[in-house]
Design a protein around this motif. Structure first.
Motif, PDB file in Angstrom:
ATOM      1  N   CYS A  81      25.488 -34.212  35.629  1.00 14.32           N
ATOM      2  CA  CYS A  81      26.098 -34.830  36.821  1.00 14.32           C
ATOM      3  C   CYS A  81      27.496 -34.312  37.137  1.00 14.32           C
ATOM      4  CB  CYS A  81      26.124 -36.349  36.681  1.00 14.32           C
ATOM      5  SG  CYS A  81      27.201 -36.959  35.364  1.00 14.32           S
ATOM      6  N   GLY A  82      28.099 -33.554  36.226  1.00 15.14           N
ATOM      7  CA  GLY A  82      29.422 -32.983  36.468  1.00 15.14           C
ATOM      8  C   GLY A  82      30.585 -33.909  36.163  1.00 15.14           C
ATOM      9  N   SER A  83      30.321 -35.099  35.667  1.00 14.83           N
ATOM     10  CA  SER A  83      31.411 -36.039  35.368  1.00 14.83           C
ATOM     11  C   SER A  83      32.349 -35.477  34.311  1.00 14.83           C
ATOM     12  CB  SER A  83      30.857 -37.367  34.840  1.00 14.83           C
ATOM     13  OG  SER A  83      30.171 -38.060  35.839  1.00 14.83           O
ATOM     14  N   ASN A  84      33.633 -35.627  34.566  1.00 18.89           N
ATOM     15  CA  ASN A  84      34.663 -35.255  33.609  1.00 18.89           C
ATOM     16  C   ASN A  84      34.597 -36.246  32.444  1.00 18.89           C
ATOM     17  OD1 ASN A  84      37.023 -34.294  32.421  1.00 18.89           O
ATOM     18  ND2 ASN A  84      38.315 -35.529  33.745  1.00 18.89           N
ATOM     19  N   ILE A  85      34.564 -35.733  31.230  1.00 16.27           N
ATOM     20  CA  ILE A  85      34.451 -36.600  30.064  1.00 16.27           C
ATOM     21  C   ILE A  85      35.703 -36.567  29.196  1.00 16.27           C
ATOM     22  CG2 ILE A  85      33.142 -37.081  27.947  1.00 16.27           C
ATOM     23  CD1 ILE A  85      31.593 -37.744  30.480  1.00 16.27           C
ATOM     24  N   GLU A  86      36.282 -35.399  28.987  1.00 13.04           N
ATOM     25  CA  GLU A  86      37.467 -35.322  28.127  1.00 13.04           C
ATOM     26  C   GLU A  86      38.238 -34.038  28.368  1.00 13.04           C
ATOM     27  OE1 GLU A  86      37.087 -33.426  24.029  1.00 13.04           O
ATOM     28  OE2 GLU A  86      35.255 -34.639  24.092  1.00 13.04           O
ATOM     29  N   TRP A  87      39.483 -34.047  27.965  1.00 15.65           N
ATOM     30  CA  TRP A  87      40.246 -32.812  27.845  1.00 15.65           C
ATOM     31  C   TRP A  87      41.085 -32.920  26.587  1.00 15.65           C
ATOM     32  CZ3 TRP A  87      45.470 -31.975  27.576  1.00 15.65           C
ATOM     33  CH2 TRP A  87      46.328 -32.945  28.075  1.00 15.65           C
ATOM     34  N   THR A 135      47.903 -32.180  19.148  1.00 10.38           N
ATOM     35  CA  THR A 135      46.722 -31.426  18.720  1.00 10.38           C
ATOM     36  C   THR A 135      45.574 -32.310  18.232  1.00 10.38           C
ATOM     37  OG1 THR A 135      47.702 -31.135  16.532  1.00 10.38           O
ATOM     38  CG2 THR A 135      48.048 -29.370  18.134  1.00 10.38           C
ATOM     39  N   ASP A 136      45.872 -33.492  17.718  1.00 10.95           N
ATOM     40  CA  ASP A 136      44.831 -34.364  17.164  1.00 10.95           C
ATOM     41  C   ASP A 136      44.395 -35.465  18.124  1.00 10.95           C
ATOM     42  OD1 ASP A 136      44.839 -32.904  14.815  1.00 10.95           O
ATOM     43  OD2 ASP A 136      46.358 -34.180  13.884  1.00 10.95           O
ATOM     44  N   TRP A 137      44.731 -35.318  19.423  1.00  6.43           N
ATOM     45  CA  TRP A 137      44.413 -36.329  20.419  1.00  6.43           C
ATOM     46  C   TRP A 137      43.474 -35.763  21.469  1.00  6.43           C
ATOM     47  CZ3 TRP A 137      46.413 -41.419  20.756  1.00  6.43           C
ATOM     48  CH2 TRP A 137      47.270 -41.763  19.700  1.00  6.43           C
ATOM     49  N   VAL A 138      42.727 -36.659  22.110  1.00 10.57           N
ATOM     50  CA  VAL A 138      41.838 -36.301  23.206  1.00 10.57           C
ATOM     51  C   VAL A 138      42.087 -37.287  24.352  1.00 10.57           C
ATOM     52  CG1 VAL A 138      39.931 -37.687  22.278  1.00 10.57           C
ATOM     53  CG2 VAL A 138      39.450 -35.791  23.817  1.00 10.57           C
ATOM     54  N   SER A 139      42.004 -36.790  25.580  1.00  9.21           N
ATOM     55  CA  SER A 139      42.220 -37.634  26.754  1.00  9.21           C
ATOM     56  C   SER A 139      40.900 -37.856  27.479  1.00  9.21           C
ATOM     57  CB  SER A 139      43.237 -36.990  27.689  1.00  9.21           C
ATOM     58  OG  SER A 139      44.502 -36.951  27.060  1.00  9.21           O
ATOM     59  N   ILE A 140      40.693 -39.097  27.882  1.00 11.21           N
ATOM     60  CA  ILE A 140      39.455 -39.543  28.523  1.00 11.21           C
ATOM     61  C   ILE A 140      39.809 -40.088  29.901  1.00 11.21           C
ATOM     62  CG2 ILE A 140      37.550 -41.218  28.343  1.00 11.21           C
ATOM     63  CD1 ILE A 140      37.557 -39.191  26.067  1.00 11.21           C
ATOM     64  N   PRO A 141      39.041 -39.770  30.946  1.00 12.24           N
ATOM     65  CA  PRO A 141      39.305 -40.383  32.248  1.00 12.24           C
ATOM     66  C   PRO A 141      39.139 -41.902  32.155  1.00 12.24           C
ATOM     67  CG  PRO A 141      37.735 -38.579  32.456  1.00 12.24           C
ATOM     68  CD  PRO A 141      37.905 -38.848  30.995  1.00 12.24           C
ATOM     69  N   LEU A 142      40.148 -42.628  32.588  1.00 10.06           N
ATOM     70  CA  LEU A 142      40.114 -44.081  32.484  1.00 10.06           C
ATOM     71  C   LEU A 142      38.903 -44.666  33.212  1.00 10.06           C
ATOM     72  CD1 LEU A 142      41.731 -46.439  31.284  1.00 10.06           C
ATOM     73  CD2 LEU A 142      42.930 -46.594  33.470  1.00 10.06           C
ATOM     74  N   ALA A 143      38.532 -44.069  34.348  1.00  9.33           N
ATOM     75  CA  ALA A 143      37.407 -44.587  35.132  1.00  9.33           C
ATOM     76  C   ALA A 143      36.051 -44.373  34.457  1.00  9.33           C
ATOM     77  CB  ALA A 143      37.395 -43.951  36.519  1.00  9.33           C
ATOM     78  N   SER A 144      35.997 -43.559  33.400  1.00 14.45           N
ATOM     79  CA  SER A 144      34.719 -43.364  32.703  1.00 14.45           C
ATOM     80  C   SER A 144      34.418 -44.496  31.724  1.00 14.45           C
ATOM     81  CB  SER A 144      34.702 -42.017  31.972  1.00 14.45           C
ATOM     82  OG  SER A 144      35.614 -42.025  30.891  1.00 14.45           O
ATOM     83  N   LEU A 145      35.402 -45.364  31.485  1.00 18.78           N
ATOM     84  CA  LEU A 145      35.161 -46.483  30.571  1.00 18.78           C
ATOM     85  C   LEU A 145      34.269 -47.530  31.231  1.00 18.78           C
ATOM     86  CD1 LEU A 145      38.683 -47.044  28.955  1.00 18.78           C
ATOM     87  CD2 LEU A 145      36.711 -45.806  28.015  1.00 18.78           C
ATOM     88  N   ALA A 165      48.761 -44.325  25.918  1.00 20.58           N
ATOM     89  CA  ALA A 165      49.374 -43.367  26.838  1.00 20.58           C
ATOM     90  C   ALA A 165      48.569 -43.139  28.110  1.00 20.58           C
ATOM     91  CB  ALA A 165      49.619 -42.045  26.118  1.00 20.58           C
ATOM     92  N   VAL A 166      48.406 -44.161  28.929  1.00 18.49           N
ATOM     93  CA  VAL A 166      47.684 -44.019  30.188  1.00 18.49           C
ATOM     94  C   VAL A 166      48.582 -43.275  31.184  1.00 18.49           C
ATOM     95  CG1 VAL A 166      46.516 -45.231  32.055  1.00 18.49           C
ATOM     96  CG2 VAL A 166      46.365 -46.101  29.711  1.00 18.49           C
ATOM     97  N   ALA A 174      43.750 -37.106  44.629  1.00 18.03           N
ATOM     98  CA  ALA A 174      45.186 -36.842  44.602  1.00 18.03           C
ATOM     99  C   ALA A 174      45.751 -36.817  43.185  1.00 18.03           C
ATOM    100  CB  ALA A 174      45.926 -37.878  45.438  1.00 18.03           C
ATOM    101  N   PHE A 175      45.114 -37.527  42.262  1.00 13.10           N
ATOM    102  CA  PHE A 175      45.541 -37.519  40.856  1.00 13.10           C
ATOM    103  C   PHE A 175      44.389 -38.002  39.989  1.00 13.10           C
ATOM    104  CE2 PHE A 175      46.832 -41.598  42.597  1.00 13.10           C
ATOM    105  CZ  PHE A 175      46.370 -42.510  41.665  1.00 13.10           C
ATOM    106  N   ALA A 176      44.510 -37.768  38.699  1.00 16.11           N
ATOM    107  CA  ALA A 176      43.514 -38.223  37.729  1.00 16.11           C
ATOM    108  C   ALA A 176      44.202 -39.155  36.744  1.00 16.11           C
ATOM    109  CB  ALA A 176      42.919 -37.034  36.983  1.00 16.11           C
ATOM    110  N   THR A 177      43.539 -40.241  36.384  1.00 10.53           N
ATOM    111  CA  THR A 177      44.100 -41.195  35.427  1.00 10.53           C
ATOM    112  C   THR A 177      43.383 -41.039  34.096  1.00 10.53           C
ATOM    113  OG1 THR A 177      44.578 -42.707  37.247  1.00 10.53           O
ATOM    114  CG2 THR A 177      44.659 -43.612  35.017  1.00 10.53           C
TER     115      THR A 177
END
Length: 123
Positions: A75-81, A88-98, A21-22, A37-40
């Protein structure tokens, strides 16, 4: 498996399953958090997110309702939400952090109603 990290490298993680689910999220919260403008984001089951280092460095922020965003306190990098009432059992990761290459098969755009409308420089 896919590895990822924050900007300074203090927080590192591994995804034990293929990301799903990107999504390009155009909501104001994602715009403000990313300064763009947006986050992936991509999502995996919470059980498939393994922190390899720096989990104690994560700072949590409750941005709305049940949604909790976590970022590196150095460093303030977004890691998850996470915390979606629907997933409820899922976590989202910024694609650019991979750090491991991942090419999504499909990317969905959401919250376009609050999307940024920047004019082009040559207009």
């Amino acid at each position: 498996m896919y590895n990822g990290s924050c900007l300074c490298g203090a927080v590192s993680f591994r995804l034990q399953s293929e990301p799903k689910a990107v999504t390009n999220c155009h909501c104001r919260m994602c715009q403000k958090q990313h300064g763009a403008a947006f986050a992936t984001y991509t999502s995996v089951p919470r059980a498939d997110l393994e922190y390899l280092s720096g989990q104690e460095l994560l700072t949590a922020y409750n941005s709305s309702g049940s949604i909790v965003r976590k970022f590196c306190s150095i460093c303030g990098s977004n890691i998850e939400w996470s915390g979606s009432n629907e997933f409820t059992d899922w976590v989202s990761i910024p694609l650019a952090s991979l750090d491991t290459p991942f090419v999504p098969k499909n990317i969905k755009d959401v919250h376009l109603e609050s999307g940024a409308h920047y004019p082009h420089a040559n207009q």
